[in-house]
Scaffold this motif. Structure first.
Motif, short mmCIF file in Angstrom:
data_model
loop_
_atom_site.label_atom_id
_atom_site.label_comp_id
_atom_site.label_asym_id
_atom_site.label_seq_id
_atom_site.Cartn_x
_atom_site.Cartn_y
_atom_site.Cartn_z
N LEU A 265 0.84 -1.20 0.00
CA LEU A 265 0.00 0.00 0.00
C LEU A 265 0.87 1.24 0.00
O LEU A 265 1.62 1.49 0.94
CB LEU A 265 -0.91 -0.02 1.23
CG LEU A 265 -2.09 0.95 1.24
CD1 LEU A 265 -2.99 0.69 0.05
CD2 LEU A 265 -2.87 0.82 2.54
N LEU A 266 0.79 2.02 -1.08
CA LEU A 266 1.57 3.24 -1.20
C LEU A 266 0.69 4.43 -0.82
O LEU A 266 -0.24 4.77 -1.53
CB LEU A 266 2.08 3.41 -2.64
CG LEU A 266 2.91 4.67 -2.92
CD1 LEU A 266 4.18 4.69 -2.09
CD2 LEU A 266 3.22 4.79 -4.40
N LEU A 301 -8.31 -3.34 1.47
CA LEU A 301 -8.05 -2.73 0.17
C LEU A 301 -8.92 -3.41 -0.88
O LEU A 301 -8.77 -4.60 -1.14
CB LEU A 301 -6.57 -2.86 -0.19
CG LEU A 301 -6.06 -2.01 -1.35
CD1 LEU A 301 -6.21 -0.52 -1.05
CD2 LEU A 301 -4.60 -2.34 -1.65
N THR A 302 -9.84 -2.64 -1.48
CA THR A 302 -10.70 -3.17 -2.54
C THR A 302 -10.18 -2.68 -3.89
O THR A 302 -9.13 -2.04 -3.97
CB THR A 302 -12.16 -2.73 -2.34
OG1 THR A 302 -12.25 -1.31 -2.54
CG2 THR A 302 -12.65 -3.08 -0.95
N ILE A 358 -14.17 4.27 7.58
CA ILE A 358 -13.48 5.26 6.74
C ILE A 358 -13.32 4.67 5.34
O ILE A 358 -12.95 3.50 5.21
CB ILE A 358 -12.09 5.62 7.31
CG1 ILE A 358 -12.21 6.15 8.73
CG2 ILE A 358 -11.38 6.63 6.42
CD1 ILE A 358 -10.90 6.17 9.47
N SER A 359 -13.58 5.48 4.32
CA SER A 359 -13.41 5.02 2.95
C SER A 359 -12.73 6.12 2.13
O SER A 359 -13.19 7.26 2.13
CB SER A 359 -14.76 4.65 2.33
OG SER A 359 -14.59 4.15 1.02
N ILE A 360 -11.64 5.76 1.44
CA ILE A 360 -10.89 6.71 0.62
C ILE A 360 -10.68 6.09 -0.76
O ILE A 360 -10.24 4.95 -0.87
CB ILE A 360 -9.53 7.05 1.25
CG1 ILE A 360 -9.72 7.60 2.67
CG2 ILE A 360 -8.76 8.06 0.39
CD1 ILE A 360 -8.44 7.70 3.46
N GLU A 361 -10.99 6.86 -1.81
CA GLU A 361 -10.79 6.36 -3.17
C GLU A 361 -9.30 6.14 -3.43
O GLU A 361 -8.46 6.92 -2.97
CB GLU A 361 -11.33 7.37 -4.19
CG GLU A 361 -12.84 7.51 -4.16
CD GLU A 361 -13.33 8.55 -5.15
OE1 GLU A 361 -12.69 8.68 -6.22
OE2 GLU A 361 -14.33 9.22 -4.86
N LYS A 362 -8.99 5.08 -4.17
CA LYS A 362 -7.59 4.74 -4.47
C LYS A 362 -6.85 5.89 -5.14
O LYS A 362 -5.65 6.07 -4.93
CB LYS A 362 -7.52 3.49 -5.36
CG LYS A 362 -7.41 2.19 -4.58
CD LYS A 362 -7.11 1.04 -5.53
CE LYS A 362 -6.92 -0.25 -4.77
NZ LYS A 362 -6.64 -1.38 -5.68
#
Length: 375
Positions: A265-266, A301-302, A358-362
């Motif tokens: 994960l970067l 991670l989706t 919590i949800s953050i777009e890639k």
């Protein structure tokens, strides 16, 4: 006009007609040139639909700044027949006119304009001279009032968060480190002011001073960790979370169950700090209010998102009660996630615990993409 051709199809045409002259300059007939304009009319129809249906105010004005055509959004927002009459600030109006005189276009010019209801509207104005008619301009006005309010709220929240951080650090220094240093000062003062102490008393005071110094060093490390963990800076988010949880487990305050994605994960450094602060804040509130035994932290991670779920098995609370959200610092969490287009939600049930999602777009996870989005 519509012209009927052999196949009896009526076709929209633009016609040019001129007299046909003989060698003696006598009018002997006409030359008619017909141009098929069906495609042109189709494009004009589509343009008019886009023009009228846009949520932004669109207008066409002549070189004298008089409005020639406006769309529905303009008519809903403004009532003036002149763009310049809408300016509230005279200096801004003069600046806009100056740019319009010296350039063929003006892009994203910020100004406050007067609406139909005589209220101030924060606007971005973009205007360009039409290629097909150099005497006319087409412009668009975006209402950015809500955007400006959100920016103001974010700035206020950041300032408030910084002030709270300063107060917390000041309290930590005063209540913990300050007291330890005062104790050391007292012990050393006792040695300095009393020449009749026995060797046993001196040894006892030195031992207490030594213990107080050790405690001060530990308190200083704790304060530095809370401000900015060195592990986070050097080894990244996951190692910093492990260290935070290990410190709390060592004090037998809480037990933790943590899971991280197997994929590499970067994350940008700023986002790592943001997520760490949210995890830290949730744990802090759990310790203060929840009477919990276990906290679970799961990173998932989706295909399109990084999801983080934090939960405890504490007493929970009523989300509908006033100040409940503020008590858990949800506003601080939301503010921290705004630059990354992140979403956060809380779920809490009495006697069952609290969960934070919590949800953050890639796209927003690393600094390269974030910089592209900002530019």
């Amino acid at each position: 006009i519509k012209i009927q051709f052999k196949k009896r199809a009526n076709i929209d045409c633009q016609c040019i007609v001129t007299h046909l002259l003989s060698d003696q300059k006598e009018k002997i007939g006409f030359i008619v040139i017909a141009r098929d304009v069906r495609k042109l009319l189709e494009y004009e129809t589509k343009y008019q639909k886009i023009f009228q249906d846009s949520s932004d105010a669109i207008f066409i004005m002549d070189i004298n700044k008089a409005l020639l055509e406006t769309n529905k959004a303009w008519n809903k927002m403004f009532k003036s027949n002149s763009l310049l009459n809408l300016f509230i600030d005279e200096n801004k109006k003069n600046e806009f006119e100056q740019q319009l005189r010296t350039k063929s276009s003006v892009k994203d010019f910020y100004a406050k304009l007067k609406s139909k209801e005589n209220r101030y509207v924060d606007c971005l104005i973009s205007i360009v001279r039409l290629k097909e008619n150099k005497k006319n301009y087409q412009g668009i006005i975006k209402d950015i009032t809500i955007q400006k309010e959100n920016e103001s709220n974010v700035i206020n929240a950041i300032v408030k968060t910084e002030e709270n951080e300063r107060k917390r650090i000041a309290t930590d220094l005063h209540d913990s480190l300050g007291q330890q240093l005062s104790a050391i000062l007292f012990y050393l003062g006792t040695l300095k002011g009393n020449k009749n102490l026995s060797s046993e008393n001196i040894s006892e005071i030195l031992e207490k001073s030594h213990d107080a110094i050790l405690n001060s060093v530990q308190e200083l490390r704790n304060i530095c960790f809370n401000i900015m963990p060195r592990t986070l800076e050097n080894y990244g988010l996951f190692e910093a979370i492990k260290e935070l949880c290990a410190k709390i487990e060592k004090q037998k305050i809480l037990d933790f169950k943590i899971s991280f994605p197997k994929e590499q994960l970067l994350l940008s450094k700023s986002l790592e700090i943001t997520i760490f602060r949210i995890v830290q804040e949730f744990i802090s509130n759990t310790i203060k209010h929840a009477n919990a035994k276990i906290v679970k932290i799961n990173f998932i991670l989706t295909e399109n998102h990084l999801n983080v779920k934090i939960s405890d098995n504490g007493c929970g609370f009523d989300l509908t009660k006033s100040n409940s959200n503020n008590g858990l610092g949800i506003k601080n969490m939301e503010t921290r996630l705004l630059p990354y287009n992140g979403k956060i939600s809380l779920q809490s049930d009495i006697n069952k615990g609290t969960k934070c999602f919590i949800s953050i777009e890639k796209f927003f996870l690393n600094e390269i993409n974030y910089e592209k989005e900002r530019n």
